[in-house]
Scaffold this motif. Structure first.
Motif, short mmCIF file in Angstrom:
data_model
loop_
_atom_site.label_atom_id
_atom_site.label_comp_id
_atom_site.label_asym_id
_atom_site.label_seq_id
_atom_site.Cartn_x
_atom_site.Cartn_y
_atom_site.Cartn_z
N LEU A 282 -6.85 6.11 -30.99
CA LEU A 282 -6.12 5.31 -31.98
C LEU A 282 -4.85 6.01 -32.47
CD1 LEU A 282 -9.23 4.18 -34.06
CD2 LEU A 282 -7.84 2.73 -32.57
N ASP A 283 -4.49 7.13 -31.85
CA ASP A 283 -3.32 7.87 -32.31
C ASP A 283 -2.02 7.35 -31.71
OD1 ASP A 283 -4.99 9.49 -33.78
OD2 ASP A 283 -5.22 10.96 -32.17
N ALA A 284 -2.09 6.67 -30.56
CA ALA A 284 -0.87 6.26 -29.86
C ALA A 284 -0.66 4.75 -29.89
CB ALA A 284 -0.92 6.75 -28.40
N LEU A 285 -1.12 4.09 -30.95
CA LEU A 285 -0.93 2.65 -31.04
C LEU A 285 0.53 2.32 -31.34
CD1 LEU A 285 -4.05 1.53 -33.14
CD2 LEU A 285 -3.75 1.44 -30.66
N PRO A 286 1.03 1.20 -30.81
CA PRO A 286 2.37 0.75 -31.22
C PRO A 286 2.41 0.55 -32.73
CG PRO A 286 1.61 -0.48 -29.30
CD PRO A 286 0.44 0.33 -29.77
N PRO A 287 3.51 0.85 -33.36
CA PRO A 287 3.57 0.76 -34.83
C PRO A 287 3.19 -0.61 -35.38
CG PRO A 287 5.47 1.95 -34.00
CD PRO A 287 4.75 1.42 -32.80
N ALA A 288 3.59 -1.68 -34.70
CA ALA A 288 3.27 -3.02 -35.20
C ALA A 288 1.76 -3.26 -35.19
CB ALA A 288 3.99 -4.08 -34.38
N VAL A 289 1.10 -2.82 -34.11
CA VAL A 289 -0.36 -2.97 -34.01
C VAL A 289 -1.05 -2.06 -35.01
CG1 VAL A 289 -2.35 -2.76 -32.46
CG2 VAL A 289 -0.18 -3.66 -31.59
N ASP A 290 -0.54 -0.83 -35.14
CA ASP A 290 -1.10 0.12 -36.10
C ASP A 290 -1.07 -0.45 -37.52
OD1 ASP A 290 -2.26 2.59 -36.74
OD2 ASP A 290 -0.32 3.43 -37.28
N ALA A 291 0.08 -1.02 -37.90
CA ALA A 291 0.19 -1.61 -39.24
C ALA A 291 -0.69 -2.84 -39.38
CB ALA A 291 1.66 -1.98 -39.51
N ALA A 292 -0.83 -3.64 -38.31
CA ALA A 292 -1.66 -4.84 -38.38
C ALA A 292 -3.13 -4.47 -38.60
CB ALA A 292 -1.50 -5.66 -37.10
N VAL A 293 -3.60 -3.42 -37.93
CA VAL A 293 -4.99 -2.98 -38.13
C VAL A 293 -5.22 -2.61 -39.60
CG1 VAL A 293 -6.65 -1.18 -37.56
CG2 VAL A 293 -5.29 -2.23 -35.75
N TYR A 294 -4.28 -1.88 -40.16
CA TYR A 294 -4.42 -1.49 -41.57
C TYR A 294 -4.43 -2.72 -42.48
CZ TYR A 294 -3.48 0.76 -46.05
OH TYR A 294 -3.56 1.16 -47.35
N ARG A 295 -3.54 -3.67 -42.23
CA ARG A 295 -3.45 -4.87 -43.07
C ARG A 295 -4.73 -5.70 -42.99
NH1 ARG A 295 -2.28 -7.45 -45.92
NH2 ARG A 295 -0.94 -9.18 -45.30
N ILE A 296 -5.31 -5.80 -41.80
CA ILE A 296 -6.54 -6.57 -41.64
C ILE A 296 -7.68 -5.94 -42.43
CG2 ILE A 296 -8.31 -7.25 -39.97
CD1 ILE A 296 -6.02 -7.57 -37.92
N VAL A 297 -7.82 -4.63 -42.31
CA VAL A 297 -8.88 -3.94 -43.06
C VAL A 297 -8.60 -4.02 -44.56
CG1 VAL A 297 -10.01 -1.73 -43.43
CG2 VAL A 297 -9.37 -2.42 -41.12
N GLN A 298 -7.36 -3.83 -44.95
CA GLN A 298 -7.01 -3.87 -46.37
C GLN A 298 -7.34 -5.23 -46.98
OE1 GLN A 298 -2.80 -4.03 -47.33
NE2 GLN A 298 -3.10 -2.54 -48.98
N GLU A 299 -6.93 -6.32 -46.33
CA GLU A 299 -7.19 -7.65 -46.85
C GLU A 299 -8.68 -7.96 -46.87
OE1 GLU A 299 -6.34 -11.31 -48.53
OE2 GLU A 299 -4.98 -9.62 -48.17
N SER A 300 -9.40 -7.51 -45.85
CA SER A 300 -10.84 -7.77 -45.78
C SER A 300 -11.59 -7.03 -46.88
CB SER A 300 -11.37 -7.36 -44.40
OG SER A 300 -10.72 -8.07 -43.37
N VAL A 301 -11.20 -5.78 -47.14
CA VAL A 301 -11.84 -5.02 -48.22
C VAL A 301 -11.54 -5.66 -49.57
CG1 VAL A 301 -11.84 -2.81 -49.43
CG2 VAL A 301 -11.87 -2.87 -46.93
N THR A 302 -10.30 -6.08 -49.76
CA THR A 302 -9.93 -6.75 -51.02
C THR A 302 -10.71 -8.03 -51.22
OG1 THR A 302 -7.70 -5.82 -50.87
CG2 THR A 302 -8.01 -7.70 -52.34
N ASN A 303 -10.86 -8.83 -50.16
CA ASN A 303 -11.62 -10.08 -50.26
C ASN A 303 -13.08 -9.81 -50.56
OD1 ASN A 303 -9.41 -11.69 -49.81
ND2 ASN A 303 -9.78 -11.91 -47.62
N ALA A 304 -13.64 -8.75 -49.98
CA ALA A 304 -15.04 -8.42 -50.25
C ALA A 304 -15.23 -8.04 -51.71
CB ALA A 304 -15.49 -7.29 -49.33
N LEU A 305 -14.29 -7.29 -52.27
CA LEU A 305 -14.39 -6.91 -53.68
C LEU A 305 -14.26 -8.12 -54.60
CD1 LEU A 305 -12.26 -3.63 -53.67
CD2 LEU A 305 -14.72 -3.81 -54.05
N ARG A 306 -13.42 -9.07 -54.22
CA ARG A 306 -13.16 -10.21 -55.10
C ARG A 306 -14.19 -11.32 -54.96
NH1 ARG A 306 -6.61 -11.15 -54.28
NH2 ARG A 306 -5.91 -9.26 -55.33
N HIS A 307 -14.63 -11.59 -53.74
CA HIS A 307 -15.37 -12.83 -53.50
C HIS A 307 -16.81 -12.62 -53.03
CE1 HIS A 307 -11.50 -14.71 -53.95
NE2 HIS A 307 -11.00 -14.08 -52.90
N ALA A 308 -17.18 -11.44 -52.55
CA ALA A 308 -18.53 -11.24 -52.03
C ALA A 308 -19.48 -10.94 -53.18
CB ALA A 308 -18.54 -10.11 -51.01
#
Length: 390
Positions: A282-308
């Motif tokens: 996971l160290d050599a991911l393209p920057p756009a994909v690297d940022a997308a992975v972070y955003r997906i996890v970030q939004e999912s964690v936030t939704n779990a805290l708010r709605h689960a």
């Protein structure tokens, strides 16, 4: 002002995505025809019974085209209602001709502002008001009942307009979310390309200084420029939106990525136990994909805290394969209500699509909410997935 508003309404197009017919249309027709048969057979003192039955069947057939031909169905229905009312008045009938099941015309009144264009709404509304006024004028009921009847006739139209406004507002908000996601992705790509270009300039300057004293160092500098240029071209091919103007002196900082997930999952604190599993290179991911992975996890964690509700565990897994990166976020809570995607998930789905991947979100088979995403590690100019540079 009024003239401008009327002109705007007249040019309003139909809402997109109107279905021609769905299953409930046929169920509605079957129930309506059964109601016509029961009323015609059981009700006493029906004026012009054969005409009333044929007329009721005709009215129940028209809703099949209420979404695709809203003006035509309203015109045919209320035109026939007006003609029958005039005919009964001329014939001296003291009671109105028709069955109670003919109230299906209210469905057409609802469908007109819900699915019609502005031109159709104005013309069809004029037909409804004219026929309704005609019917209450020749009717012998008191004035108060006439007014109440006319208001009752127009009420479904108001409801249809309100539903249309609500759906249009939601679509507009969703489009704004998609636009913001494209803009954010473009900014991240812009920052990445800016870093590459800055590195190329520095390497080229160093090579020019060393060219006279050490030709081999100059060759190495040119190779570095070539490598940085190739990486820059790969990121430039991924540009999918127009860059937003940045303020003077704005800092160019790389967006958060997989390396920041450890810090992210520590944020929930004691309420959720987060299990982070990083698998693969996971160290050599393209920057756009690297940022997308972070955003997906970030939004999912936030939704779990708010709605689960009652959630105690959150499992986050990021796995890098040869050509793809898979992201999975699952909680063990429950989601009240219908669980419709929010604007955050809409933005993530838009980002995944722009990068050539997919994202799915929904309830799990047993319980909890699952977010699954699959992103390509890189893609070529024509959209074919390729293996990233090493």
């Amino acid at each position: 002002m009024l003239r401008h508003d009327l002109r705007t309404l007249w040019t309003e197009p139909r809402p997109p995505g109107a279905p021609a017919r769905v299953r409930r249309d046929w169920a509605l027709l079957a129930a309506g025809l059964a109601g016509v048969a029961l009323e015609a057979g059981l009700r006493e003192h029906v004026v012009w019974r054969p005409v009333a039955v044929v007329f009721a069947v005709w009215l129940w057939l028209l809703p099949l085209w209420r979404r695709t031909r809203p003006l035509a169905t309203v015109t045919l229905a209320f035109g026939s209602v007006g003609l029958l009312a005039v005919a009964s008045f001329v014939a001296g009938q003291g009671e109105p001709v028709g069955l109670y099941t003919g109230a299906v015309v209210l469905v057409l009144v609802y469908a007109l502002p819900r699915w019609g264009s502005g031109r159709e709404i104005m013309l069809g509304g004029g037909v409804v008001v004219a026929v309704g006024t005609l019917c209450v004028a020749i009717d012998g009921t008191p004035v108060v009942e006439k007014v109440v009847g006319l208001v009752f006739l127009l009420l479904p139209g108001v409801l249809g307009a309100a539903v249309r406004f609500r759906m249009t507002a939601r679509e507009r908000q969703l489009e704004q979310v998609r636009s913001r996601e494209r803009e954010q992705l473009a900014r991240e790509l812009h920052d990445t390309v800016a870093h590459h270009v800055s590195a190329m300039v520095i390497i080229a300057q160093a090579g020019r200084v060393l060219a006279g004293a050490d030709p081999s160092a100059a060759v190495a500098a040119l190779e570095g420029v070539e490598e940085e240029g190739a990486r820059t071209l790969e990121e430039m091919r991924a540009m999918v939106a127009t860059l937003r103007d940045r303020g003077v002196g704005a800092e160019l900082a790389p967006p958060a990525g997989v390396a920041d997930l450890e810090r992210l999952v520590r944020t929930p604190g004691g309420r959720l136990s987060v299990d982070l599993d990083l698998d693969g290179e996971l160290d050599a991911l393209p920057p756009a994909v690297d940022a997308a992975v972070y955003r997906i996890v970030q939004e999912s964690v936030t939704n779990a805290l708010r709605h689960a509700v009652d959630a105690t565990e959150l499992a986050v897994r990021v796995a890098a394969e040869r050509h793809t990166v898979r992201v999975s976020v699952r909680d063990n809570g429950r989601r009240p209500g219908r669980g419709r995607d929010g604007y955050g998930l809409t933005g993530l789905r838009e980002r995944a699509t722009l990068l050539g991947g997919t994202l799915r979100a929904g309830p799990g088979t047993d319980r909890g909410w699952h977010v699954e995403a699959e992103l390509p590690r890189a893609r070529s100019e024509n959209g074919v997935h390729t293996r990233p540079r090493r």
